[in-house]
Design a protein around this motif. Sequence first.
Motif, PDB file in Angstrom:
ATOM      1  N   GLU A 113      19.021  29.654 -58.868  1.00  0.00           N
ATOM      2  CA  GLU A 113      20.118  30.601 -58.650  1.00  0.00           C
ATOM      3  C   GLU A 113      21.406  30.095 -59.290  1.00  0.00           C
ATOM      4  O   GLU A 113      22.178  30.890 -59.850  1.00  0.00           O
ATOM      5  N   GLY A 152      16.703  47.016 -53.808  1.00  0.00           N
ATOM      6  CA  GLY A 152      17.748  46.244 -54.473  1.00  0.00           C
ATOM      7  C   GLY A 152      17.785  46.587 -55.944  1.00  0.00           C
ATOM      8  O   GLY A 152      16.923  47.309 -56.455  1.00  0.00           O
ATOM      9  N   ASP A 176      21.253  43.949 -62.528  1.00  0.00           N
ATOM     10  CA  ASP A 176      22.022  42.826 -61.981  1.00  0.00           C
ATOM     11  C   ASP A 176      21.073  41.653 -61.722  1.00  0.00           C
ATOM     12  O   ASP A 176      20.452  41.584 -60.656  1.00  0.00           O
ATOM     13  N   LEU A 183      21.449  38.533 -60.926  1.00  0.00           N
ATOM     14  CA  LEU A 183      21.723  37.690 -59.766  1.00  0.00           C
ATOM     15  C   LEU A 183      21.329  38.375 -58.468  1.00  0.00           C
ATOM     16  O   LEU A 183      20.631  37.797 -57.625  1.00  0.00           O
ATOM     17  N   ARG A 184      21.762  39.611 -58.287  1.00  0.00           N
ATOM     18  CA  ARG A 184      21.417  40.327 -57.054  1.00  0.00           C
ATOM     19  C   ARG A 184      19.920  40.575 -56.963  1.00  0.00           C
ATOM     20  O   ARG A 184      19.335  40.541 -55.870  1.00  0.00           O
ATOM     21  N   ARG A 219      18.410  37.299 -55.811  1.00  0.00           N
ATOM     22  CA  ARG A 219      18.723  37.035 -54.403  1.00  0.00           C
ATOM     23  C   ARG A 219      17.907  37.925 -53.472  1.00  0.00           C
ATOM     24  O   ARG A 219      17.482  37.478 -52.399  1.00  0.00           O
ATOM     25  N   ARG A 220      17.672  39.151 -53.884  1.00  0.00           N
ATOM     26  CA  ARG A 220      16.830  40.045 -53.072  1.00  0.00           C
ATOM     27  C   ARG A 220      15.405  39.510 -52.992  1.00  0.00           C
ATOM     28  O   ARG A 220      14.808  39.413 -51.914  1.00  0.00           O
TER      29      ARG A 220
END
Length: 196
Positions: free
Chosen positions: A18, A65, A71, A73-74, A77-78
Motif C-alpha cells: 500500500e 468500491g 482509483d 489506492l481505494r 484498500r477495499r
Amino acid sequence: MEPAESLARYRRRADAFESLVVATPDNLWSAQSPCDDWDARGVVDHIVVMHDVMLRPVGLSPSAGPSVAEDPLRAFRRARADVEALLTDSDIATRMTSSPAGELSVSEMVDQVISQDLVHHGWDLAMATGQDATMHPGDVEELLPVVASLPDEVYIPGAYGPDIVVLGPKVAVPSDASAQDQLLGLLGRDPHWVAP
C-alpha cells in the motif's frame, strides 16, 4: 500455521504494498512494469483480482468500491479489507478449502497465494515507478526455498489452464548473487531490469 501468524504477515506485506501505491505519482500509472503485459496500474489490478479470488472458496463476493482504473489506492484498500475480514473471522480463517496445492485452510491459502504475491509484485510496482525495490529480508529468506522447489510446470504457459501464466522463464543470475536477486531470477524476473 496459526491464523494470527498469517494475519500479521499479511498485514505487514499489505502495508508495504500500500505504501508503494500511495507513493506512485498519477503520471506513472501507465509506466511499464517488469511484467511484459502490465503497466504499474496492471500490477495493482492483478493484486486486486487475486484478493477477490480468495473470497470465492467461502462463497463471498467483493465489497463495493472503485475499480483500479478509477482509483488504484481505494481499490486496493477495499480488496485488502475484504481479505483481512477473512483472516480476522476465526470460523472462516480455519475453514478448509480446496486449492491447486491441495486442502488448505483459508488462512493458509491467503498466506501461500496473495500474501506472497504482495512481495514480488511489490518489487514489480517499485521498479515500474522508480521506488525502493528492496524486499523484506525475512520474506526473501522464507520465499527463496519455496520458489526453488516449485515444479517445472509453473514455468509452462497454460499448464494450469488456458491463458494462465504463473511464472515467466527463469532468469540466470550469478552464483554469488544476493538472495533477493536469486529469488527474482527464479520468479522469472531480471533483477537489473530497466524501464524502457
